[in-house]
Design an enzyme around this catalytic site. Sequence first.
Site, PDB file in Angstrom:
ATOM      1  N   CYS A  29      34.330  32.033  37.236  1.00 42.48           N
ATOM      2  CA  CYS A  29      34.505  31.779  38.651  1.00 42.48           C
ATOM      3  C   CYS A  29      35.612  32.698  39.194  1.00 42.48           C
ATOM      4  O   CYS A  29      35.703  33.850  38.794  1.00 42.48           O
ATOM      5  CB  CYS A  29      34.761  30.296  38.901  1.00 42.48           C
ATOM      6  N   THR A  30      36.457  32.210  40.048  1.00 40.81           N
ATOM      7  CA  THR A  30      37.467  33.068  40.671  1.00 40.81           C
ATOM      8  C   THR A  30      38.659  33.351  39.761  1.00 40.81           C
ATOM      9  O   THR A  30      39.609  34.014  40.185  1.00 40.81           O
ATOM     10  CB  THR A  30      37.953  32.468  42.006  1.00 40.81           C
TER      11      THR A  30
END
Length: 120
Positions: A29-30
């Site tokens: 993800c981020t």
Amino acid sequence: MGTRILRNDGPFISWLQGAKSVPYKVSVCTGSLLLGAAGFLRDCWATTHPSSYGLLEPYCGQVIETRIVQDGKIITGGGVSTSIDLGLYMMSLLAGEDAMQAVKKQIDYPYVMQGIIRRQ
């Protein structure tokens, strides 16, 4: 949203840079934004959550819009749901395909991993 704040947190990024000698740097993800802020993605291909491709661009050589990207010893995954595929992918790298298949069976994971890009 915490990664968006942490990528501008100097002491945290300095701490993360301490992982320079770690054999594999992996994020999902981020989290790739943090690897980027720490300088680990320079000239690398990488991915992140689809809503954050634009935020990742300044940190890496090329944003690849897919689920998993391996660029040498840097491995990034897309959104949160990619974390299971990424875990299985890492299992296959570290312990072999048979071990990964055994874990996949044990967790009753019926899906086929897809969207894996390798750049060595």
